[in-house]
Design an enzyme around this catalytic site. Sequence first.
Site, PDB file in Angstrom:
ATOM      1  N   SER A 149      85.300 136.481  78.871  1.00 20.23           N
ATOM      2  CA  SER A 149      86.816 136.045  77.650  1.00 20.23           C
ATOM      3  C   SER A 149      86.015 134.172  77.442  1.00 20.23           C
ATOM      4  CB  SER A 149      88.502 135.362  78.231  1.00 20.23           C
ATOM      5  OG  SER A 149      88.664 136.911  78.438  1.00 20.23           O
TER       6      SER A 149
ATOM      7  N   LYS B 266      86.622 134.216  73.836  1.00 23.19           N
ATOM      8  CA  LYS B 266      88.184 133.577  72.412  1.00 23.19           C
ATOM      9  C   LYS B 266      87.539 131.575  71.950  1.00 23.19           C
ATOM     10  CE  LYS B 266      91.468 135.963  75.349  1.00 23.19           C
ATOM     11  NZ  LYS B 266      90.973 136.599  76.606  1.00 23.19           N
TER      12      LYS B 266
ATOM     13  N   SER C 234      94.341 132.616  78.305  1.00 22.34           N
ATOM     14  CA  SER C 234      93.248 133.899  77.386  1.00 22.34           C
ATOM     15  C   SER C 234      93.705 135.050  77.285  1.00 22.34           C
ATOM     16  CB  SER C 234      92.531 133.933  79.099  1.00 22.34           C
ATOM     17  OG  SER C 234      91.155 134.247  78.729  1.00 22.34           O
TER      18      SER C 234
END
Length: 395
Positions: A75, A78, A131
């Site tokens: 993640s 992101k 997230s």
Amino acid sequence: MFQTKRKNTDILGRVIRQAFLFLLVLAVCTALWPGEAFAAQSPPSVSAKAAALIRADTGELLYGKQENERLAMASTTKIMTALLALEQAAQSNPEITITQEMVAVEGSSMGLRAGYRLTLRDLAAGMLSVSGNDAANAAAIAMAGSKEAFAGRMNAKAAELGMENTHFVTPSGLDDEAHYSTAKDMAVLGAAAIRNPDFLAICSQKQVKVTYLEPEQTVMLGNHNRLLSMYEGCIGVKTGFTKKAGRCLVSAAERDGVQLVAVTLNAPDDWNDHKALLDYGFSLLHEYPVEQTRSEFSVPVVGAQQDTVWVKAKESGRVVLKEGEDSRLQREVELPRFLYGPLTQGQQVGLVRYTLEGETVWETPLLVQEDIAAIPAKKSWLSRLWDTVCRWFGG
């Protein structure tokens, strides 16, 4: 004999007292001596499979461990998705209606449902705090029409930033064989992201506020980045985890004008890894003052009503250097030998520049400190006659 023993005892006592005093002074000086306080630490040993530590301002690599090995980054992906979203939101922050396609994704979520409506900036907040994979998908589809088209934007931005060993496939960071990056590339991305004021405002907060337009509500989302509480000066950036990628973390911290970005990929002990990396970086770099006296120069002036003018450096400043680099810092002054009138207060006429091994590290303009009028041009005989006539009638 008694006097001799007493004399020897007195001498021994003085020696002991002097030795104690010397050791005490030595201990105090050692504690206070700047060189000891700024002594660089040894490079840390980290649990991560790959790691990188860079200066946020210059991108200089301060520490690397397999920093160019291509790995999954989970993640932390992101960071790119949120950065692109916030860059667009700065121009136009559209309201986005969530669809079923946007929320049809596994993993972490900010709780979006089809029919919800919120702005692009609030989707970025959901990515950087809890997230949200749903937030990343929603932003990608809203901005580019599909996740695949958005991946093209991500890769174009990566190329622009010089991320040479990175390829994005998903906006959320879910595993894919063709979705990879390196510790060094992610550090470059982290540094670029925190230069964006909107991004930094979100990722540096322990909690962020998200406003839903439909249903009308405001919620507070907690940031998964525990370093914000664990490490003094931490200002971000993003956590990540999948079974394939392991624990991934991009962090940033700032102390005394020094800003660092650290990255670990597949790190069982990532929190402690980052504390060790950041401590090491801060032991290497320190701020040094420049132009504290704000240099002044008297410069001859041609074609003006006075012969000289004072020119002064606009500001003093500080540069971040490694220990010992201050002795190699070069100061250059760019200023003409004379100036032409007229001159205006605040007008830039030169430059003070500091360089290190040929690279500019800081500069400030040299500004005129007062208005200087030009010498009036000589009048024609007709203008002088007219002045005489005006004075005669006016008198």
